[in-house]
Design an enzyme around this catalytic site. Structure first.
Site, short mmCIF file in Angstrom:
data_model
loop_
_atom_site.label_atom_id
_atom_site.label_comp_id
_atom_site.label_asym_id
_atom_site.label_seq_id
_atom_site.Cartn_x
_atom_site.Cartn_y
_atom_site.Cartn_z
N GLY A 195 51.58 71.24 55.35
CA GLY A 195 52.74 72.02 55.81
C GLY A 195 53.39 72.75 54.64
O GLY A 195 53.46 72.21 53.54
N ARG A 213 54.28 79.64 40.69
CA ARG A 213 54.71 80.46 39.55
C ARG A 213 54.69 79.65 38.26
O ARG A 213 54.23 80.12 37.21
CB ARG A 213 56.13 80.98 39.84
CG ARG A 213 56.84 81.69 38.69
CD ARG A 213 58.21 82.12 39.21
NE ARG A 213 59.00 82.80 38.20
CZ ARG A 213 59.82 82.21 37.37
NH1 ARG A 213 59.93 80.87 37.39
NH2 ARG A 213 60.53 82.91 36.51
N GLY A 231 51.23 67.50 50.55
CA GLY A 231 51.73 66.18 50.94
C GLY A 231 50.66 65.11 50.84
O GLY A 231 49.60 65.34 50.22
N GLY A 276 48.50 63.83 52.93
CA GLY A 276 47.18 64.16 53.47
C GLY A 276 46.36 64.95 52.46
O GLY A 276 45.18 64.66 52.20
N THR A 292 56.48 68.86 50.08
CA THR A 292 56.65 68.61 51.52
C THR A 292 58.12 68.39 51.79
O THR A 292 58.81 67.79 50.97
CB THR A 292 55.83 67.37 51.99
OG1 THR A 292 56.31 66.96 53.28
CG2 THR A 292 55.94 66.19 51.05
N ILE A 293 58.60 68.88 52.93
CA ILE A 293 60.04 68.71 53.19
C ILE A 293 60.39 67.27 53.56
O ILE A 293 61.55 66.90 53.55
CB ILE A 293 60.54 69.67 54.31
CG1 ILE A 293 59.86 69.36 55.65
CG2 ILE A 293 60.37 71.12 53.93
CD1 ILE A 293 60.56 70.03 56.82
N MET A 346 63.13 67.05 61.66
CA MET A 346 61.77 66.63 61.32
C MET A 346 61.77 65.26 60.68
O MET A 346 62.76 64.84 60.08
CB MET A 346 61.12 67.66 60.41
CG MET A 346 60.63 68.87 61.20
SD MET A 346 59.66 69.98 60.21
CE MET A 346 59.20 71.18 61.47
N GLY A 347 60.64 64.58 60.74
CA GLY A 347 60.50 63.25 60.16
C GLY A 347 59.79 62.33 61.13
O GLY A 347 60.43 61.50 61.78
N GLN A 366 63.51 74.37 59.89
CA GLN A 366 63.78 73.47 58.76
C GLN A 366 62.84 73.70 57.59
O GLN A 366 63.10 73.28 56.48
CB GLN A 366 63.63 72.01 59.22
CG GLN A 366 64.66 71.61 60.24
CD GLN A 366 64.25 70.34 60.98
OE1 GLN A 366 64.55 69.24 60.54
NE2 GLN A 366 63.58 70.49 62.10
N ARG A 367 61.69 74.32 57.85
CA ARG A 367 60.72 74.54 56.78
C ARG A 367 60.98 75.82 56.00
O ARG A 367 60.53 75.96 54.87
CB ARG A 367 59.32 74.71 57.38
CG ARG A 367 58.64 73.45 57.73
CD ARG A 367 57.17 73.76 58.00
NE ARG A 367 56.53 72.64 58.63
CZ ARG A 367 56.16 71.55 57.97
NH1 ARG A 367 56.36 71.45 56.68
NH2 ARG A 367 55.60 70.55 58.61
#
Ligand code: ATP
Length: 327
Positions: A14, A24, A105, A107, A129-130, A173-174, A259-260
């Protein structure tokens, strides 16, 4: 050990705000040490397809403030196969790439570790990852921005909730971790916070809502993490509460992908810049299969295998603070 002359960087899983700042940083650290940097588009799928682009210090101008990832991200089923990973290895070899930096993340790290064990290819992970669900770092890139986005939106929802005396369930999310729900819930002054790590129980939720009414609250916000343990999705929760507490008018808001996105916070930009430098330096010093992270404000590293097997524990003190605040 082979001297590292050319590094590739990719973003996987994600997307998260601050991934561009990390790209960067990796690119510019390579320029600083006068080694080549290659960008890989679309994560592991781009590795398999040889979708590479040379990156110079100037090619990452004006991206530090942008959400998403300029290299694109993807989920690759082919990389889960041995044949797919072999193709990826051959492309890296053909492009004379000596080391890989993965931004993603757990994965992505699991796949990277498998790849390393098969081909002994040097790689370092940067947690992007958030969800903030990775062991070995206090913060992942993107988490702080996501928190601020959620708090901003809940503030807006509260305006409506208090104007109409309504109860709002806000799903954030979560799936496996309640970091966003707990921190944004405390930050936005939610009355209750439901997270996967704790089972509040439906009875206690009803009790808490009744207490809020008795205490004179005319509106309430309940923050619910996607993976909450009550066993009901947020819409079923609404139906349950309306059935048992008919005095409440309940509304549901599922925040989803907003949220992302968005401009990364200063915290995420600085974190990404620091982690990118450390990741390149570790590769140049001959390290591999490590993840960089921030622990007690210092940039550290730990084995990727620990990062994916350990659990970043939710802060119990915050749960207590939330309980006290909702009096
Ligand atoms: P997020 O936390 O944002 O979801 P993530 O990195 O955990 O990010 P995943 O979709 O779980 O996202 O993994 C990204 C990619 O990593 C997968 O699409 C796949 O290509 C690779 N991957 C994940 N697990 C494995 C595995 N067990 N073996 C090989 N590759 C894997």
């Amino acid at each position: 050990m082979k001297k590292i002359k050319r590094i590739a960087v990719l973003t996987s899983g994600g997307d998260a705000p601050g991934m561009n700042a990390a790209i960067r940083s990796v690119v510019r650290t390579c320029a600083h040490y006068r080694i080549d940097c290659i960008g890989v588009f679309r994560g592991y799928q781009g590795l398999i397809e040889g979708d590479f682009v040379p990156m110079s210090a100037r090619s990452v101008s004006s991206i530090i403030n942008k959400g998403g990832t300029m290299l694109k991200s993807a989920r690759s089923d082919e990389f889960r196969t041995k044949a797919g990973r072999k193709k990826a290895f051959e492309n890296l070899k053909e492009a004379e790439i000596d080391g890989l930096i993965l931004i993603g993340g757990d994965g992505s790290f699991t796949g990277g570790l498998k790849f390393n064990s098969e081909f002994n290819f040097p790689l370092i992970g940067i947690p992007g990852t958030i969800d903030n669900d990775i062991f070995g770092t206090d913060y992942t890139i993107g988490y702080d921005t996501a928190l601020n986005t959620v708090v901003e939106v809940i503030d807006k929802i509260r305006d409506t909730a208090s104007s109409h005396n309504r109860l709002f369930f806000v799903e954030v999310m979560g799936r496996d971790a309640g970091f966003i729900a707990l921190n944004a819930g405390v930050g936005a002054g939610a009355e209750e916070i439901l997270i996967p790590e704790e089972n509040l129980g439906l009875e206690r939720l009803l009790e808490s809502l009744k207490r809020s009414k008795r205490a004179g609250k005319s509106s309430s916000i309940v923050v619910v993490a996607e993976g909450d343990k009550l066993g009901k999705n947020v819409f079923e929760l609404r139906d349950y509460v309306e059935e048992h507490l008919p005095e409440y008018e309940v509304r549901v808001s599922v925040l989803g992908h907003m949220q992302r996105g968005g401009t990364p916070s200063c915290f995420d930009r600085v974190l990404a810049s620091r982690l990118g430098v450390k990741a390149v330096e570790l590769l140049l010093d001959g390290h591999s299969t490590l993840m960089v992270g921030i622990v007690n404000t210092k940039i550290e590293s730990c084995p990727i295998k620990d990062a994916i097997s350990g659990h970043h524990i939710i802060n119990k003190e915050l749960i207590r603070v939330s309980d006290i605040m909702s009096v």
